[in-house]
Design a protein around this motif. Structure first.
Motif, short mmCIF file in Angstrom:
data_model
loop_
_atom_site.label_atom_id
_atom_site.label_comp_id
_atom_site.label_asym_id
_atom_site.label_seq_id
_atom_site.Cartn_x
_atom_site.Cartn_y
_atom_site.Cartn_z
N GLU A 374 0.91 -1.31 -0.02
CA GLU A 374 -0.06 0.00 0.01
C GLU A 374 0.85 1.10 -0.08
O GLU A 374 0.42 2.33 -0.71
N ALA A 375 2.24 1.17 0.78
CA ALA A 375 2.92 2.49 0.70
C ALA A 375 4.36 2.09 0.23
O ALA A 375 5.16 2.00 1.21
N PRO A 376 4.25 1.56 -1.08
CA PRO A 376 5.69 1.31 -1.55
C PRO A 376 7.00 2.29 -1.29
O PRO A 376 7.89 2.02 -1.05
N TRP A 377 6.75 3.50 -1.18
CA TRP A 377 7.46 4.61 -0.90
C TRP A 377 8.22 4.82 0.49
O TRP A 377 8.83 5.49 0.88
N LEU A 378 7.42 3.91 1.32
CA LEU A 378 7.65 3.85 2.83
C LEU A 378 8.74 2.60 2.94
O LEU A 378 8.87 2.10 4.07
N SER A 379 9.26 1.87 1.94
CA SER A 379 9.72 0.67 1.97
C SER A 379 11.35 0.76 1.47
O SER A 379 11.39 1.67 0.58
#
Length: 502
Positions: A374-379
């Motif tokens: 859901e939040a690839p920018w936070l991985s």
């Protein structure tokens, strides 16, 4: 505001409001406390209780869960008699579709130019083959990997949308775009979207991904104007779908994506009022489309916007609302902790700031596959970059407020870790973090190190149009000039700034 004003909605919500007030009071909660738990401002809860507002689709279940009503609020909604003049599942048009900021130039719809004319059309090399792109998922199918129409086919579809920029062309344009979807679509989340309608939604999402790449690399009025012109077309398209009695879920999700980008671009230009208006519309559209992920990221942007205006109390309220969207999604609660840490720093509350930083680090370490989807920018490396950048900003703010040099040194460490992970293409972020790192050194009591970092980029920073860079530069300049104005290195820095400004 009284019931007789434009705030009033169709009759039938008074009973829901009375039921909500009864269960809130029985739970021992104030309107402010309830609003924070479900992610809404207390004034909205007040309007719901007064029967002045229709509750958003996804809010009723949350209210039932928080208040422990056993589903009584959902039952009150289900039992409400529909207004005779509005059969079917139509949404409240005055709430969702008007007024929206801005207007297209007179004659645009008659000029024969589509929303992406030759001058504004994104370069072919930027056109994504599949979604998600630039973090934008398909508004109909999520992250399953939808193919986008090729750029030339998309241009024809986008030209059809041009009719929606003027109300005179609304019926004909919608008939071309959406009739097939309404008659024989696939149903589901898209509310019946199919054929040309789905292709247009895919093409508009791809176009927005291109505009993001262009606009945030070079902040220009043209890029922002193109985003807003397309957004107004999407909103009128959604209104046209709604008028047929079909819920425009895909259009509303897409509109929320466009509104978020429009708000960010306005925010970068220092136009806080219009930015907040777009964010507010985006929130309403995400509520109607039941898009919790978009709601959380919009609240994040709203928290940033009020921080830039120096409103720590409002920042804290929006930050807490992020975590209230869905406490089971760790990426949302991680974001909520990061934004709360910065809000508490601005309020000079060091203990609360450090506590939320610690919680953010723990939650970030426990992100699971659903969070990463859901939040690839936070991985991965990007996630660490964002985490350390946010922590560095909070610690720098706290050091600036309290004068604690040990906190400033921790800010230096976090910002340096973030800086080391920056890819070359993130030029504006590199400039912003350079200024933040210099300011952290100033807060740590080393003005020479601060000037050494800032001097090579000061000319670019002074001429930058991005508001966040301007705010970072202003803080650094005020600290250096206010405390060490007589140092030769600081005098040189001030002369350089003065020379560029003139």
């Amino acid at each position: 505001m009284s019931v007789g004003t434009a705030e009033a909605v169709a009759p039938g919500w008074a009973e829901f409001g009375r039921c909500l007030r009864f269960h809130r009071r029985r739970a021992g909660l104030t309107q402010l406390q309830l609003g924070r738990r479900v992610g809404y401002h207390h004034s909205f809860i007040s309007r719901l209780e007064g029967g002045l507002r229709e509750p958003p689709f996804d809010l009723v279940d949350r209210l039932d869960a928080v208040l422990g009503t056993g589903g009584r609020l959902a039952a009150a909604v289900a039992s409400r008699s529909p207004s005779p003049e509005a059969p079917g599942p139509r949404l409240t048009a005055p709430t969702l579709f008007s007024p929206i900021p801005g207007a297209d130039a007179p004659g645009d719809e008659a000029s024969g130019e589509g929303p992406l004319g030759d001058e504004a059309a994104p370069a072919a090399r930027l056109w994504p083959a599949r979604l998600p792109a630039e973090g934008l998922a398909c508004p109909l199918h999520g992250r399953v990997g939808c193919a986008t129409p090729d750029r030339s086919s998309a241009a024809d579809l986008l030209n059809d949308l041009a009719g929606l920029t003027g109300l005179s062309g609304l019926s004909g344009s919608y008939e071309r775009i959406g009739a097939a979807g309404g008659a024989g679509g696939t149903g589901g989340a898209g509310g019946g979207a199919g054929g040309a309608e789905a292709e247009l939604l895919h093409g508009l999402t791809a176009a927005l991904a291109c505009l993001i790449r262009e606009a945030f690399a070079h902040v220009t009025d043209a890029g922002a104007d193109t985003v807003e012109r397309l957004l107004r077309g999407v909103v009128r398209w959604a209104d046209a779908v709604n008028a047929t009695g079909r819920l425009p879920f895909g259009q509303l999700r897409l509109a929320a994506q466009y509104a978020q980008v429009a708000g960010r671009l306005r925010m970068e230009r220092g136009q806080s009022g219009v930015a907040m208006a777009w964010f507010g519309h985006g929130l309403r559209w995400t509520d109607a489309a039941q898009d919790a992920e978009a709601r959380a990221t919009l609240l994040s942007d709203m928290s940033t916007l009020v921080r830039l205006d120096g409103d720590a109390a409002s920042m804290l309220g929006y930050a807490q609302a992020i975590g209230a969207v869905d406490a089971k999604r760790r990426w949302m609660t991680t974001l909520a902790d990061l934004y709360q840490a910065r809000a508490y720093a601005l309020r000079h509350d060091g203990d609360a700031c450090r506590r939320h930083i610690a919680m953010a680090r723990r939650r970030f370490a426990r992100l699971d596959d659903r969070d990463r989807l859901e939040a690839p920018w936070l991985s991965g490396a990007e996630g660490v970059l964002r985490l350390e950048s946010a922590i560095g900003g909070a610690l720098r703010d706290l050091a600036a407020a309290t004068g604690e040099r040990a906190v400033a040194r921790r800010a230096i460490e976090a910002t340096a870790r973030s800086y080391a992970l920056l890819p070359p293409v993130m030029h504006s972020t590199r400039l912003l973090l350079t200024l933040r790192l210099a300011d952290s050194w100033a807060c740590a009591g080393d003005p020479v190190a601060a000037v050494t970092l800032a001097l090579p980029v000061v000319e670019e920073a002074v001429r930058a149009r991005e508001l966040m860079i301007t705010v970072e530069l202003r803080g650094l300049h005020d600290r250096l000039a206010g405390r060490w104005g007589d140092l030769p290195e600081v005098r040189e820095y001030r002369e350089r700034v003065r020379g560029v400004s003139e």
